[in-house]
Motif scaffolding. Structure first.
Motif, PDB file in Angstrom:
ATOM      1  N   GLU A 153       0.976  -1.123   0.188  1.00 17.80           N
ATOM      2  CA  GLU A 153       0.070  -0.077  -0.260  1.00 17.80           C
ATOM      3  C   GLU A 153       1.143   0.997   0.023  1.00 17.80           C
ATOM      4  OE1 GLU A 153      -3.697   2.794   0.483  1.00 17.80           O
ATOM      5  OE2 GLU A 153      -2.906   0.945  -0.576  1.00 17.80           O
ATOM      6  N   LYS A 154       2.803   1.183   0.913  1.00 21.90           N
ATOM      7  CA  LYS A 154       2.833   2.240   0.896  1.00 21.90           C
ATOM      8  C   LYS A 154       4.005   2.405   0.076  1.00 21.90           C
ATOM      9  CE  LYS A 154       6.422   3.804   3.713  1.00 21.90           C
ATOM     10  NZ  LYS A 154       7.496   3.711   4.034  1.00 21.90           N
ATOM     11  N   ALA A 155       4.198   1.762  -1.023  1.00 23.44           N
ATOM     12  CA  ALA A 155       4.618   1.060  -1.950  1.00 23.44           C
ATOM     13  C   ALA A 155       3.462   2.702  -3.466  1.00 23.44           C
ATOM     14  CB  ALA A 155       5.189   0.404  -2.893  1.00 23.44           C
ATOM     15  N   LEU A 156       2.796   0.991  -3.472  1.00 23.54           N
ATOM     16  CA  LEU A 156       1.467   2.064  -4.111  1.00 23.54           C
ATOM     17  C   LEU A 156       1.683   3.486  -4.344  1.00 23.54           C
ATOM     18  CD1 LEU A 156      -0.048   0.886  -6.208  1.00 23.54           C
ATOM     19  CD2 LEU A 156      -2.053   0.914  -4.715  1.00 23.54           C
ATOM     20  N   GLN A 157       1.046   4.199  -2.473  1.00 19.80           N
ATOM     21  CA  GLN A 157       1.160   5.599  -2.711  1.00 19.80           C
ATOM     22  C   GLN A 157       2.281   6.081  -3.152  1.00 19.80           C
ATOM     23  OE1 GLN A 157      -1.112   7.358  -1.741  1.00 19.80           O
ATOM     24  NE2 GLN A 157      -2.289   5.782  -0.864  1.00 19.80           N
ATOM     25  N   GLU A 158       3.250   6.016  -2.714  1.00 14.36           N
ATOM     26  CA  GLU A 158       5.060   6.445  -2.792  1.00 14.36           C
ATOM     27  C   GLU A 158       4.639   6.471  -5.239  1.00 14.36           C
ATOM     28  OE1 GLU A 158       8.056   4.468  -1.698  1.00 14.36           O
ATOM     29  OE2 GLU A 158       7.524   5.388   0.248  1.00 14.36           O
ATOM     30  N   SER A 159       4.201   5.075  -5.235  1.00 13.56           N
ATOM     31  CA  SER A 159       4.129   5.766  -6.915  1.00 13.56           C
ATOM     32  C   SER A 159       3.207   6.188  -7.472  1.00 13.56           C
ATOM     33  CB  SER A 159       4.992   4.168  -7.510  1.00 13.56           C
ATOM     34  OG  SER A 159       2.995   3.540  -7.102  1.00 13.56           O
ATOM     35  N   LYS A 160       2.296   6.148  -6.915  1.00 10.75           N
ATOM     36  CA  LYS A 160       1.006   7.182  -6.916  1.00 10.75           C
ATOM     37  C   LYS A 160       1.284   8.954  -7.198  1.00 10.75           C
ATOM     38  CE  LYS A 160      -3.457   5.322  -6.355  1.00 10.75           C
ATOM     39  NZ  LYS A 160      -4.546   5.919  -5.079  1.00 10.75           N
ATOM     40  N   ILE A 161       2.380   9.079  -6.216  1.00  9.09           N
ATOM     41  CA  ILE A 161       2.254  10.403  -5.977  1.00  9.09           C
ATOM     42  C   ILE A 161       3.313  10.995  -7.219  1.00  9.09           C
ATOM     43  CG2 ILE A 161       3.681  12.262  -4.306  1.00  9.09           C
ATOM     44  CD1 ILE A 161       2.220  10.137  -2.122  1.00  9.09           C
ATOM     45  N   GLN A 162       4.393   9.825  -7.134  1.00  2.00           N
ATOM     46  CA  GLN A 162       5.722   9.885  -8.187  1.00  2.00           C
ATOM     47  C   GLN A 162       4.312  10.084  -9.364  1.00  2.00           C
ATOM     48  OE1 GLN A 162       8.189   6.731  -7.736  1.00  2.00           O
ATOM     49  NE2 GLN A 162       9.252   7.904  -5.977  1.00  2.00           N
ATOM     50  N   LEU A 163       3.698   9.122  -9.366  1.00  2.78           N
ATOM     51  CA  LEU A 163       2.965   9.277 -10.983  1.00  2.78           C
ATOM     52  C   LEU A 163       2.039  10.315 -11.443  1.00  2.78           C
ATOM     53  CD1 LEU A 163       2.722   7.199 -13.474  1.00  2.78           C
ATOM     54  CD2 LEU A 163       0.809   6.842 -12.886  1.00  2.78           C
ATOM     55  N   ASP A 164       1.387  11.305 -10.316  1.00  2.00           N
ATOM     56  CA  ASP A 164       1.050  12.338 -10.828  1.00  2.00           C
ATOM     57  C   ASP A 164       1.904  13.620 -10.801  1.00  2.00           C
ATOM     58  OD1 ASP A 164      -1.914  13.131  -9.699  1.00  2.00           O
ATOM     59  OD2 ASP A 164      -1.203  14.225  -8.367  1.00  2.00           O
ATOM     60  N   ALA A 165       3.046  13.666 -10.201  1.00  2.00           N
ATOM     61  CA  ALA A 165       4.074  14.363 -10.046  1.00  2.00           C
ATOM     62  C   ALA A 165       4.478  15.109 -11.685  1.00  2.00           C
ATOM     63  CB  ALA A 165       4.913  14.515 -10.098  1.00  2.00           C
ATOM     64  N   VAL A 166       4.431  13.775 -12.447  1.00  2.00           N
ATOM     65  CA  VAL A 166       4.747  13.234 -13.421  1.00  2.00           C
ATOM     66  C   VAL A 166       3.602  13.966 -14.796  1.00  2.00           C
ATOM     67  CG1 VAL A 166       5.757  11.673 -15.655  1.00  2.00           C
ATOM     68  CG2 VAL A 166       6.906  11.992 -13.436  1.00  2.00           C
ATOM     69  N   PHE A 167       2.750  12.893 -14.255  1.00  2.00           N
ATOM     70  CA  PHE A 167       1.223  13.464 -15.023  1.00  2.00           C
ATOM     71  C   PHE A 167       1.189  14.891 -14.568  1.00  2.00           C
ATOM     72  CE2 PHE A 167      -3.330  13.393 -15.023  1.00  2.00           C
ATOM     73  CZ  PHE A 167      -4.131  13.762 -15.327  1.00  2.00           C
ATOM     74  N   GLN A 168       1.143  15.219 -13.894  1.00  2.00           N
ATOM     75  CA  GLN A 168       0.671  17.427 -13.733  1.00  2.00           C
ATOM     76  C   GLN A 168       2.281  17.522 -14.367  1.00  2.00           C
ATOM     77  OE1 GLN A 168      -1.488  18.168 -12.925  1.00  2.00           O
ATOM     78  NE2 GLN A 168      -2.782  16.463 -11.948  1.00  2.00           N
ATOM     79  N   ILE A 169       2.631  17.233 -14.714  1.00  2.00           N
ATOM     80  CA  ILE A 169       4.655  18.382 -15.273  1.00  2.00           C
ATOM     81  C   ILE A 169       4.545  18.327 -17.029  1.00  2.00           C
ATOM     82  CG2 ILE A 169       5.374  18.468 -13.102  1.00  2.00           C
ATOM     83  CD1 ILE A 169       7.585  17.125 -14.076  1.00  2.00           C
ATOM     84  N   LEU A 170       3.931  16.585 -17.315  1.00  4.30           N
ATOM     85  CA  LEU A 170       3.856  16.919 -19.108  1.00  4.30           C
ATOM     86  C   LEU A 170       3.152  17.965 -19.821  1.00  4.30           C
ATOM     87  CD1 LEU A 170       2.750  13.773 -19.379  1.00  4.30           C
ATOM     88  CD2 LEU A 170       4.817  13.716 -20.023  1.00  4.30           C
ATOM     89  N   PRO A 171       4.273  18.457 -21.031  1.00  4.38           N
ATOM     90  CA  PRO A 171       3.663  19.435 -21.627  1.00  4.38           C
ATOM     91  C   PRO A 171       2.237  18.903 -22.327  1.00  4.38           C
ATOM     92  CG  PRO A 171       6.501  18.487 -22.237  1.00  4.38           C
ATOM     93  CD  PRO A 171       5.394  18.063 -21.095  1.00  4.38           C
ATOM     94  N   ILE A 172       1.892  17.919 -22.593  1.00  2.00           N
ATOM     95  CA  ILE A 172       1.057  17.529 -22.828  1.00  2.00           C
ATOM     96  C   ILE A 172       0.164  17.825 -21.912  1.00  2.00           C
ATOM     97  CG2 ILE A 172       0.292  15.442 -24.762  1.00  2.00           C
ATOM     98  CD1 ILE A 172       2.795  14.575 -24.440  1.00  2.00           C
ATOM     99  N   GLY A 173      -0.879  17.948 -22.670  1.00  3.87           N
ATOM    100  CA  GLY A 173      -2.510  18.154 -21.785  1.00  3.87           C
ATOM    101  C   GLY A 173      -3.178  16.977 -22.301  1.00  3.87           C
ATOM    102  N   ILE A 174      -3.466  16.324 -21.082  1.00  6.63           N
ATOM    103  CA  ILE A 174      -4.088  14.674 -20.979  1.00  6.63           C
ATOM    104  C   ILE A 174      -5.274  14.870 -19.825  1.00  6.63           C
ATOM    105  CG2 ILE A 174      -3.562  12.559 -20.028  1.00  6.63           C
ATOM    106  CD1 ILE A 174      -1.131  12.533 -20.656  1.00  6.63           C
TER     107      ILE A 174
END
Ligand code: ADP
Length: 485
Positions: A128-149
Motif C-alpha cells: 500500500e505504501k509503495a503504491l501510494q509513493e508511486s501514485k505520488i510520483q506518477l501524479d507529479a509526472v502527469f501534472q508537469i507533462l507538457p502534453i494536456g491529458i
C-alpha cells in the motif's frame, strides 16, 4: 455411581484429551506462575514438551518474558485481558494473540499463532505504501507533462486533468458541450469549411470512435493569439463494452506548424525564382533550334538541352502545384469532355520517349466533368512512373472500365512493385521509396501527391494494387458525366 463422581471421572478421563483436540494453545498456571496444565498445541507453540514445562515457572523456561508487559501487567498482576493482547516473542520469532483469564485457583491463558496473518498484513501495508509513493510520483509526472491529458465521464465532465489540460479546458467540461469553450476552439476541413462541434475529438470518442493521431485544431488564447494544437481522443469502455468516458490529449504543434510554413514559403519562393530563368532559357533555345536547322550536329545538342529544360520545367511545375495546393490556390478549369482522346493523345506523345510498349486496353466512351489539362498531367505521371519503375522494359497497360457511376482507369506495369507498407504512403507529399541500397529513382516524390489531389478535386479517388518484384497497378476513378452515344 452418584452424579458428582460421574462428572469427575468424565473430567479426569476426557478433559485432557478434549483440550488436546482444540486448535488454540491453552495454558494453566498457579498464582506463582508454575505451569499446571498445557495442551498439545501449547507445547508445540512454545517448542517444548509437556514434561519440560509442567511444574516449572514461566520465567524459568522463558526468562525474556519477565520484561514484557504481558508478564508484568497481566500474568503477574493477575489481570483479565479484556481484549486479546498482541505479543511478539523474540525467542520463538512468532506473533501471538494472548488472552488471560484469572480464575479462583490460578490463571488460564489462551494463545493463537498469528505470525502468518501478521506477515500478510505487513506485506499488504508495505505494498500500500509503495503504491501510494508511486501514485505520488506518477501524479507529479502527469501534472508537469507538457502534453494536456484529461479523462472525462460519459457526459463529458472531466474527472481528471493535468495542469497543461487545465490551460486548454479550464471548466472541466468538454469544449463541444460548453459554449464558452467551444468558441475558443476552431477546426477546419480541407475545403476550408468549419468542423462542427459534434465532430470534435472528445465528442467523437464519447460515441466510441478512436480519434488518432488526432485533429489539428486552433485554440484561442486569453491574449487573442491562436495556438495550433493536435487533439487526440479515445473512448473508455466498461466490461460490457459500453462507453463510460474518454481520454483526450492536447499537444501544442505551433512550432511544427511554423517550420512547415517556413518550408512551404521557401519552396514557393524557390520555384518562382527558378521558373523565370527557365522560361527565358526555353525561349532562347527555341530561337537557337530554328537557326541551327542547317547544322544537324548542333541541332542534336540543342534538342538534348531542350529535353533537359522540359524535365526541369516539369519539376518546377510540380513544386509550384504543391504550394498552390497548400494555399488552396490550385484552380481547376472544369468542362465536360470525353476521356478517350486525351488518353490516346498522351500515349502517342509518351510512346515517342520510351522503348517500353504502351498498350491501350480501352473499352469505354465516357464523358467526365473536370480539368482536361490536369487529367493529362495525372496520366503522364502514372505512365512515366510505370516506365521509370520497370527497368526490364516490360509492357505498360492502360485500361478502363465502367463501375457503377464511375469511370475507372488503371495503369499497370510489371516492374519493381511497391511494398504493402509503402503503398500506404505513396500519395503523401515528398514520399519516395528508398531501396535497400539507399538509392531512390529520380524525382521529387510529388507526382502522385498532386495527381491524387487533382483526382479528389474532380470528385474521384486514387488507389494502388501492387506486389513487390511483380509490378504495380495504379487506379483512379472519376464520376461519369454521361455516356457518349
Ligand atoms: P516521384 O516523382 O519521385 O516518382 P511520385 O509521387 O510520382 O514521386 O511517386 C512516389 C513514389 O511512389 C516513387 O518515388 C516510387 O517509390 C513509388 N512509385 C510510384 N509509382 C510506382 C510504380 N509504378 N512502381 C513502383 N513504385 C512506384
Amino acid at each position: 455411581m452418584n452424579r458428582l463422581s460421574t462428572q469427575k471421572s468424565f473430567d479426569s478421563l476426557f478433559a485432557a484429551d478434549f483440550m488436546d483436540m482444540i486448535n488454540d494453545a491453552f495454558f494453566v498456571f498457579d498464582y506463582s506462575l508454575h505451569f499446571l496444565f498445557v495442551n498439545k498445541k501449547a507445547a508445540s507453540l512454545v517448542g517444548k514438551t509437556k514434561k519440560e514445562l509442567l511444574g516449572k515457572t514461566v520465567s524459568q523456561v522463558f526468562p525474556e518474558v519477565k520484561k514484557t508487559s504481558l508478564y508484568i501487567d497481566f500474568l503477574k498482576s493477575r489481570r483479565f485481558s479484556k481484549k486479546p493482547i498482541e505479543y511478539y516473542s523474540p525467542s520463538m520469532k512468532k506473533w501471538l494473540t494472548v488472552s488471560v483469564y484469572p480464575t479462583k485457583h490460578g490463571i488460564a491463558v489462551c494463545a493463537k499463532d498469528i505470525t502468518v496473518q501478521k506477515k500478510i498484513e505487513e506485506n499488504a501495508q508495505k505494498a500500500e505504501k509503495a503504491l501510494q509513493e508511486s501514485k505520488i510520483q506518477l501524479d507529479a509526472v502527469f501534472q508537469i507533462l507538457p502534453i494536456g491529458i484529461g479523462l472525462s465521464d460519459a457526459k463529458g465532465n472531466y474527472i481528471l486533468s493535468n495542469k497543461t489540460m487545465k490551460h486548454y479546458i479550464p471548466t472541466n467540461v468538454l469544449p463541444s458541450k460548453d459554449n464558452s469553450l467551444y468558441l475558443r476552439w476552431e477546426a477546419y476541413n480541407p475545403d476550408g469549411t468549419r468542423i462542427p462541434r459534434e465532430n470534435y475529438p472528445g465528442a467523437r470518442a464519447l460515441r466510441g470512435e478512436y480519434v488518432l493521431p488526432g485533429m489539428e485544431m486552433l485554440y484561442l488564447e486569453d491574449d487573442g493569439t491562436k495556438t495550433w494544437t493536435r487533439v487526440a481522443a479515445i473512448p473508455l469502455k466498461d466490461e460490457d463494452g459500453k462507453v463510460c468516458g474518454q481520454i483526450a490529449i492536447v499537444l501544442d504543434i505551433s512550432e511544427e506548424k511554423r517550420n512547415e510554413q517556413r518550408k512551404d514559403d521557401f519552396i514557393n519562393m524557390a520555384s518562382h525564382e527558378l521558373k523565370t530563368p527557365l522560361t527565358t532559357a526555353k525561349i532562347l533555345l527555341q530561337f537557337l533550334q530554328k537557326h541551327l536547322q542547317e547544322n544537324p550536329k548542333y541541332a542534336i545538342l540543342v534538342n538534348k538541352m531542350d529535353a533537359q529544360i522540359d524535365k526541369l520545367t516539369l519539376l518546377v511545375g510540380e513544386l509550384l502545384d504543391v504550394t498552390r495546393l497548400e494555399k488552396g490556390e490550385l484552380k481547376l478549369q472544369n468542362e465536360v469532355f470525353l476521356v478517350k482522346p486525351i488518353v490516346e493523345d498522351v500515349i502517342e506523345e509518351l510512346q515517342l520517349t520510351t522503348i517500353h510498349r504502351l498498350v491501350v486496353d480501352w473499352h469505354t466512351k465516357l464523358f467526365v466533368y473536370g480539368d482536361k489539362r490536369r487529367l493529362r498531367q495525372v496520366l503522364v505521371n502514372l505512365i512515366t512512373n510505370a516506365v521509370k519503375f520497370s527497368p526490364e522494359k516490360t509492357d505498360v497497360i492502360i485500361a478502363s472500365h465502367k463501375k457503377n457511376n464511375s469511370l475507372v482507369v488503371s495503369v499497370q506495369d510489371f516492374g519493381i512493385g511497391i511494398s504493402k507498407e509503402d503503398q500506404e504512403h505513396i500519395f503523401d507529399r515528398f514520399y519516395q521509396v528508398t531501396k535497400n541500397n539507399g538509392n531512390t529513382f529520380p524525382g521529387l516524390g510529388l507526382g502522385l501527391f498532386i495527381a491524387n489531389e487533382v483526382i479528389i478535386r474532380m470528385g474521384g479517388k486514387m488507389w494502388c494494387e501492387s506486389e513487390e518484384g511483380k509490378g504495380s497497378k495504379l487506379y483512379f476513378s472519376l464520376p461519369i458525366y454521361k455516356n457518349a452515344n
